[in-house]
Design an enzyme around this catalytic site. Structure first.
Site, PDB file in Angstrom:
ATOM      1  N   LEU A 103     -58.974  24.503  -9.878  1.00 24.16           N
ATOM      2  CA  LEU A 103     -59.837  24.370 -11.065  1.00 24.16           C
ATOM      3  C   LEU A 103     -60.699  25.470 -10.667  1.00 24.16           C
ATOM      4  O   LEU A 103     -61.213  25.411  -9.638  1.00 24.16           O
ATOM      5  CB  LEU A 103     -60.197  23.299 -11.146  1.00 24.16           C
ATOM      6  CG  LEU A 103     -59.703  22.315 -12.092  1.00 24.16           C
ATOM      7  CD1 LEU A 103     -60.756  20.994 -12.204  1.00 24.16           C
ATOM      8  CD2 LEU A 103     -59.686  23.057 -13.869  1.00 24.16           C
ATOM      9  N   ASP A 104     -61.170  26.190 -10.956  1.00 22.28           N
ATOM     10  CA  ASP A 104     -62.261  26.924 -10.641  1.00 22.28           C
ATOM     11  C   ASP A 104     -63.294  27.078 -10.841  1.00 22.28           C
ATOM     12  O   ASP A 104     -63.815  25.871 -11.228  1.00 22.28           O
ATOM     13  CB  ASP A 104     -62.254  28.337 -11.628  1.00 22.28           C
ATOM     14  CG  ASP A 104     -61.232  29.427 -12.310  1.00 22.28           C
ATOM     15  OD1 ASP A 104     -60.140  29.638 -11.784  1.00 22.28           O
ATOM     16  OD2 ASP A 104     -61.329  29.987 -13.459  1.00 22.28           O
ATOM     17  N   PRO A 105     -64.185  27.412  -9.849  1.00 20.74           N
ATOM     18  CA  PRO A 105     -65.516  26.795  -9.737  1.00 20.74           C
ATOM     19  C   PRO A 105     -66.368  26.542 -10.348  1.00 20.74           C
ATOM     20  O   PRO A 105     -67.464  25.624 -10.191  1.00 20.74           O
ATOM     21  CB  PRO A 105     -66.057  28.077  -7.944  1.00 20.74           C
ATOM     22  CG  PRO A 105     -64.813  28.645  -7.830  1.00 20.74           C
ATOM     23  CD  PRO A 105     -63.698  28.600  -9.076  1.00 20.74           C
TER      24      PRO A 105
END
Length: 309
Positions: free
Chosen positions: A45-47
């Protein structure tokens, strides 16, 4: 500072990843709490994104690919009228456009273009690799790499709410779907541009969101001891519980664990993957694969180290 003494611990936990951390940073935080000798996450998951991140500990890492390949469900808010360099709120704004005033029916007609089988071009700001490097590294250097279109499946796309300049969507999709791209493409279809304002993964592989714990909750449980932490481990076979279950008698269990082929008790399609269990103990052994009328070892647990959770 004393060196961490890692231990053998097997199972799956569901982290509600916080905003601002990479998936690997979040993984390492939980791994240290468990002192797990081996650990891996199942699809980054992206930051910027939050939500469900299944973490595989110990022998469960052998089944992480099945969670990576599983369907996902997201709740996302799309900001209309502004394009950004990254397709999300962290990028620089490229343009401002007026948002058209559409009726609910007109908006639904546009959203319907993004349901079912659709094609996407992966965004430059993604972890997809080109010549061993993730695309976002090229993007940061201002280099654009040609990407091939890919087909994904949007099994459900529901409009949860809307404002004059935003849409909140509940999206269920196949692996490899870029929600950021859906947001940008919807903006283009509306003629005003768009970017992701927020992204939350509700579930993956059918795991219920109620089973997720935050980092703070894991840390609080860790203060009660490792037994308390271990109580939150889900069984390894939960990653593959959609596969056909086969129970092997003692002699077949022994042969399978020694890497030998055994006869299948029922006829199954060539190449089918199976969950294998010992008939007496009901211990999960791992996966087998059908070859003609037999079951071949495919991905078995290391029974010398595994607690066969």
């Amino acid at each position: 500072m004393s060196k961490t003494k890692w231990r053998s611990v097997d199972g799956i936990v569901l982290l509600n990843k916080p905003i601002g951390l990479s998936s690997n940073q979040a993984l390492q935080r939980v791994r240290r709490l468990y002192r797990a000798a081996k650990a891996g996450h199942t699809g980054a998951l992206d930051p910027l994104a939050t939500g469900m991140l299944p973490l595989c500990l110990g022998e469960a890492t052998k089944f992480s690919q099945f969670l990576l390949d599983a369907n996902k469900r997201y709740l996302t808010c799309i900001q209309l009228g502004k394009r950004t360099t990254t397709g999300d709120r962290e990028g620089e704004i490229l343009s401002h456009e007026p948002v058209p005033a559409l009726t609910d029916a007109e908006l639904e007609a546009i959203l319907d273009r993004f349901r079912g089988e659709i094609e996407q071009i992966p965004p430059m700001y993604s972890a997809l690799k080109h010549e061993g490097k993730p695309l976002y590294e090229y993007a940061r250097q201002g280099i654009v790499i040609e990407r091939k279109r890919r087909q994904v499946t949007i099994s459900d796309l529901t409009l949860v709410s809307r404002t004059e300049d935003s849409l909140t969507l509940d999206i269920q999709c196949s692996k490899g779907t870029y929600i950021r791209t859906i947001g940008e493409d919807i903006g283009e279809a509306l003629g005003c541009g768009a970017h992701l304002k927020s992204l939350h993964r509700i579930s993956t592989a059918g795991y219920a969101p109620e089973g997720m714990l935050t980092l703070e909750e894991f840390e609080a449980i860790a203060e009660q001891g490792e037994a308390a932490l271990d109580a939150h481990l889900m069984p390894m076979d939960s990653a593959v519980d959609y596969l056909h279950r086969i129970e092997l008698p003692a002699h077949d269990t022994k042969d399978m664990l020694f890497g030998r082929t055994v006869s299948s008790p029922i006829p199954l399609e060539e190449g089918s993957l199976l969950r294998l269990y010992d008939q007496d103990s009901q211990d999960f052994l791992g996966l087998g694969k059908i070859k003609e009328t037999n079951i071949r070892p495919h991905r078995l647990l290391n029974t010398s180290e595994s607690a066969n959770k």
